[in-house]
Write an enzyme that holds these catalytic residues in place. Structure first.
Site, mmCIF file in Angstrom:
data_model
loop_
_atom_site.group_PDB
_atom_site.id
_atom_site.type_symbol
_atom_site.label_atom_id
_atom_site.label_comp_id
_atom_site.label_asym_id
_atom_site.label_seq_id
_atom_site.Cartn_x
_atom_site.Cartn_y
_atom_site.Cartn_z
ATOM 1 N N ARG A 29 0.842 -1.211 0.000
ATOM 2 C CA ARG A 29 0.000 0.000 0.000
ATOM 3 C C ARG A 29 0.874 1.257 0.000
ATOM 4 N NH1 ARG A 29 -0.410 4.644 2.679
ATOM 5 N NH2 ARG A 29 0.032 3.532 4.602
ATOM 6 N N ASP A 30 1.596 1.487 1.076
ATOM 7 C CA ASP A 30 2.386 2.722 1.174
ATOM 8 C C ASP A 30 3.473 2.715 0.104
ATOM 9 O OD1 ASP A 30 3.241 5.141 2.177
ATOM 10 O OD2 ASP A 30 3.450 4.453 4.239
ATOM 11 N N HIS A 222 5.186 4.300 12.754
ATOM 12 C CA HIS A 222 5.250 4.235 11.282
ATOM 13 C C HIS A 222 6.316 5.242 10.842
ATOM 14 C CE1 HIS A 222 3.021 3.904 7.288
ATOM 15 N NE2 HIS A 222 3.634 5.064 7.112
ATOM 16 N N HIS A 224 9.191 6.731 8.336
ATOM 17 C CA HIS A 224 9.826 6.806 7.005
ATOM 18 C C HIS A 224 11.301 7.115 7.251
ATOM 19 C CE1 HIS A 224 6.321 6.585 4.207
ATOM 20 N NE2 HIS A 224 5.679 6.807 5.343
ATOM 21 N N CYS A 255 4.734 9.153 0.168
ATOM 22 C CA CYS A 255 3.355 9.619 0.065
ATOM 23 C C CYS A 255 3.289 10.633 -1.054
ATOM 24 C CB CYS A 255 2.893 10.244 1.379
ATOM 25 S SG CYS A 255 1.199 10.866 1.244
ATOM 26 N N ASN A 264 9.489 3.843 3.533
ATOM 27 C CA ASN A 264 9.343 3.486 4.946
ATOM 28 C C ASN A 264 10.588 2.762 5.430
ATOM 29 O OD1 ASN A 264 6.515 3.308 3.628
ATOM 30 N ND2 ASN A 264 6.087 3.476 5.803
HETATM 31 P P1 HMG Z 1 -12.863 14.993 -2.432
HETATM 32 O O1 HMG Z 1 -12.486 15.430 -3.791
HETATM 33 O O2 HMG Z 1 -13.040 16.049 -1.370
HETATM 34 O O3 HMG Z 1 -14.119 14.045 -2.484
HETATM 35 O O4 HMG Z 1 -11.754 13.975 -1.931
HETATM 36 P P2 HMG Z 1 -15.650 14.327 -2.176
HETATM 37 O O5 HMG Z 1 -15.954 13.792 -0.830
HETATM 38 O O6 HMG Z 1 -15.963 15.774 -2.453
HETATM 39 O O7 HMG Z 1 -16.343 13.423 -3.305
HETATM 40 C C1 HMG Z 1 -16.146 13.731 -4.698
HETATM 41 C C2 HMG Z 1 -16.451 12.509 -5.539
HETATM 42 O O8 HMG Z 1 -15.519 11.462 -5.233
HETATM 43 C C3 HMG Z 1 -17.837 11.912 -5.312
HETATM 44 O O9 HMG Z 1 -18.258 11.433 -6.592
HETATM 45 C C4 HMG Z 1 -17.580 10.737 -4.419
HETATM 46 O O10 HMG Z 1 -18.537 9.681 -4.540
HETATM 47 C C5 HMG Z 1 -16.238 10.269 -4.922
HETATM 48 P P3 HMG Z 1 -19.428 12.200 -7.416
HETATM 49 O O11 HMG Z 1 -20.596 12.199 -6.470
HETATM 50 O O12 HMG Z 1 -18.850 13.556 -7.651
HETATM 51 O O13 HMG Z 1 -19.533 11.351 -8.620
HETATM 52 N N1 HMG Z 1 -15.516 9.567 -3.834
HETATM 53 C C6 HMG Z 1 -15.004 8.336 -3.926
HETATM 54 N N2 HMG Z 1 -14.933 7.440 -4.921
HETATM 55 C C7 HMG Z 1 -14.361 6.251 -4.658
HETATM 56 N N3 HMG Z 1 -13.843 5.938 -3.449
HETATM 57 C C8 HMG Z 1 -13.888 6.803 -2.436
HETATM 58 C C9 HMG Z 1 -14.479 8.053 -2.661
HETATM 59 N N4 HMG Z 1 -14.673 9.130 -1.873
HETATM 60 C C10 HMG Z 1 -15.315 10.047 -2.592
HETATM 61 N N5 HMG Z 1 -13.387 6.469 -1.236
HETATM 62 C C11 HMG Z 1 -11.086 12.082 -0.607
HETATM 63 C C12 HMG Z 1 -11.789 13.424 -0.624
HETATM 64 C C13 HMG Z 1 -10.911 11.688 0.848
HETATM 65 C C14 HMG Z 1 -11.972 11.075 -1.324
HETATM 66 C C15 HMG Z 1 -9.721 12.205 -1.332
HETATM 67 O O14 HMG Z 1 -9.039 13.277 -0.760
HETATM 68 C C16 HMG Z 1 -8.897 10.973 -1.277
HETATM 69 O O15 HMG Z 1 -9.254 9.948 -1.844
HETATM 70 N N6 HMG Z 1 -7.716 11.049 -0.588
HETATM 71 C C17 HMG Z 1 -6.848 9.896 -0.434
HETATM 72 C C18 HMG Z 1 -5.418 10.328 -0.295
HETATM 73 C C19 HMG Z 1 -4.519 9.141 -0.045
HETATM 74 O O16 HMG Z 1 -4.876 8.006 -0.297
HETATM 75 N N7 HMG Z 1 -3.281 9.412 0.462
HETATM 76 C C20 HMG Z 1 -2.319 8.402 0.735
HETATM 77 C C21 HMG Z 1 -2.622 7.604 1.964
HETATM 78 S S1 HMG Z 1 -2.192 8.448 3.479
HETATM 79 C C22 HMG Z 1 -0.499 8.076 3.714
HETATM 80 O O17 HMG Z 1 0.135 7.574 2.836
HETATM 81 C C23 HMG Z 1 0.111 8.352 5.061
HETATM 82 C C24 HMG Z 1 0.330 7.067 5.886
HETATM 83 O O18 HMG Z 1 1.196 6.155 5.231
HETATM 84 C C25 HMG Z 1 0.918 7.418 7.257
HETATM 85 C C26 HMG Z 1 2.155 8.331 7.186
HETATM 86 O O19 HMG Z 1 3.175 7.978 6.553
HETATM 87 O O20 HMG Z 1 2.070 9.433 7.793
HETATM 88 C C27 HMG Z 1 -1.010 6.340 6.145
HETATM 89 MG MG MG Z 2 3.390 6.260 5.280
#
Ligand code: HMG
Ligand code: MG
Length: 316
Positions: A29-30, A222, A224, A255, A264
């Site tokens: 995933r990450d 967690h 990095h 990320c 990581n």
């Molecule tokens: P948004 O643009 O604000 O979405 O994004 P929304 O809530 O306004 O919805 C817009 C449209 O997206 C809608 O469709 C929703 O249905 C659709 P419409 O009605 O316009 O046709 N939608 C989705 N479709 C599929 N799956 C979904 C989903 N949600 C809404 N889940 C959102 C907000 C949260 C969705 C967006 O910002 C997002 O997907 N972000 C994910 C970012 C991400 O994955 N980042 C990496 C992971 S975090 C990380 O790596 C850190 C970590 O490792 C720890 C560390 O290292 O610190 C965990």
């Molecule tokens: Mg991470």
């Protein structure tokens, strides 16, 4: 003292450390969310199968996020059924109820929401303020716990430093941790998203969390490895009683929404250190190295893990 095996460190225990560490493997995933080229679904499935064959028991599989935000993981619906038979825990990231619906429809039993300690990263990663994102997670957590007791992990990013805001004050981190726990998360993972933590900072944060009533048994770390501190930070966390450590096979990772994030902590480097400390992980290091060498060949570049490099040279 125990006899060392070839390709493994001499086990010499140190006082005050846990006897067992659960590794939460995040490479699929990450790691893969950050690859420029999207890895084919069949390769991801094979990667996860091989990881399961090393003895890892928790393998984060993918994310049910918006496919436009993370196109590398847009195949979550195709991937999950290809691996769901594995006898390991397969947590998946879900940012909102839409993500939870997608995960539950495929039978996922472990999900993770992901918050930020800073406003800048909450905006960049979730298009929300910190409080708006907590409000988005609330129904996710209550439904997950209500509908068949799905295990929920709460990630917290930018616990130490943030690329836009600099060092992050400890009380700011404690507030969001408490909110995630009070919401019903079963465990928290403290993310050093850009790898700027150092061991004293880790100790201070864990002490503040204990002071705030957060049980250390509910905490994972967690790290990095941007500045090469991930193992030292891990040791500091173990000394405070943490026994869940996130790591990524071969050191894959980063990320896409935090430019200074690198890979990581490599799982192999972690297993090497834990094995040397006499701490049980259940992981076969040789198989893990072979898996990362196999994945590196698919990605077209060598693993940054020191242990992978040392042991794969040794084998050739
Ligand atoms: P948004 O643009 O604000 O979405 O994004 P929304 O809530 O306004 O919805 C817009 C449209 O997206 C809608 O469709 C929703 O249905 C659709 P419409 O009605 O316009 O046709 N939608 C989705 N479709 C599929 N799956 C979904 C989903 N949600 C809404 N889940 C959102 C907000 C949260 C969705 C967006 O910002 C997002 O997907 N972000 C994910 C970012 C991400 O994955 N980042 C990496 C992971 S975090 C990380 O790596 C850190 C970590 O490792 C720890 C560390 O290292 O610190 C965990
Ligand atoms: Mg991470």
């Amino acid at each position: 003292m125990n006899t060392p095996e070839l390709g493994l460190p001499m086990p010499v225990p140190a006082a005050g450390l846990p006897t067992h560490v659960r590794i939460h493997e995040v490479g699929a995933r990450d790691g893969l969310q950050n690859e420029k080229a999207t890895v084919p679904t069949a390769v991801k499935a094979e990667f996860i199968r091989r990881l399961a064959g090393t003895g890892l028991t928790t393998i984060e599989a993918t994310s049910f996020v918006h496919p436009k935000w993370v196109p590398q993981l847009a195949d979550a619906e195709d991937l999950y059924p290809q691996i769901s038979d594995l006898p390991v825990s397969l947590p998946v990231l879900v940012p909102n109820e839409r993500g939870l619906d997608r995960a539950l429809a495929l039978g996922a039993r472990r999900v993770a929401v992901f918050a930020s300690a800073t406003e800048s990263f909450a905006k960049a990663n979730l298009n929300r303020t910190v409080d708006e994102s907590l409000a988005m997670f609330e129904p996710v957590v209550s439904r997950a716990k209500g509908e068949g007791d799905v295990h929920v992990r709460g990630y917290l990013s930018m616990c130490f430093g943030d690329p836009w805001e600099g060092p992050v004050p400890v009380p700011q981190v404690v507030r969001v941790c408490r909110a995630l726990l009070d919401m019903g998360c079963d465990e928290l993972s403290l993310g050093d998203t850009i790898g700027v933590a150092t061991p004293g900072h880790v100790t201070a944060l864990l002490a503040a969390l204990t002071e705030a009533g957060v049980p250390v048994s509910a905490l994972g770390v967690h790290f990095h490895d941007t500045y090469g501190q991930a193992l030292a930070n891990t040791l500091a966390a173990l000394q405070q009683g943490v026994s869940t450590v996130d790591a990524s096979a071969g050191g894959l990772g980063g990320c896409p929404f935090a430019k200074s994030a690198t890979g990581n902590l490599a799982t192999e480097d972690l297993v090497w250190m834990l094995r040397g400390l006499g701490i049980d992980t259940g992981v076969d290091l040789g198989r893990l190295v072979a898996t990362s060498v196999w994945m590196a060949a698919h990605l077209g570049r060598p693993s940054p893990s020191r242990t992978v490099r040392a042991l794969s040279h040794q084998e050739s």
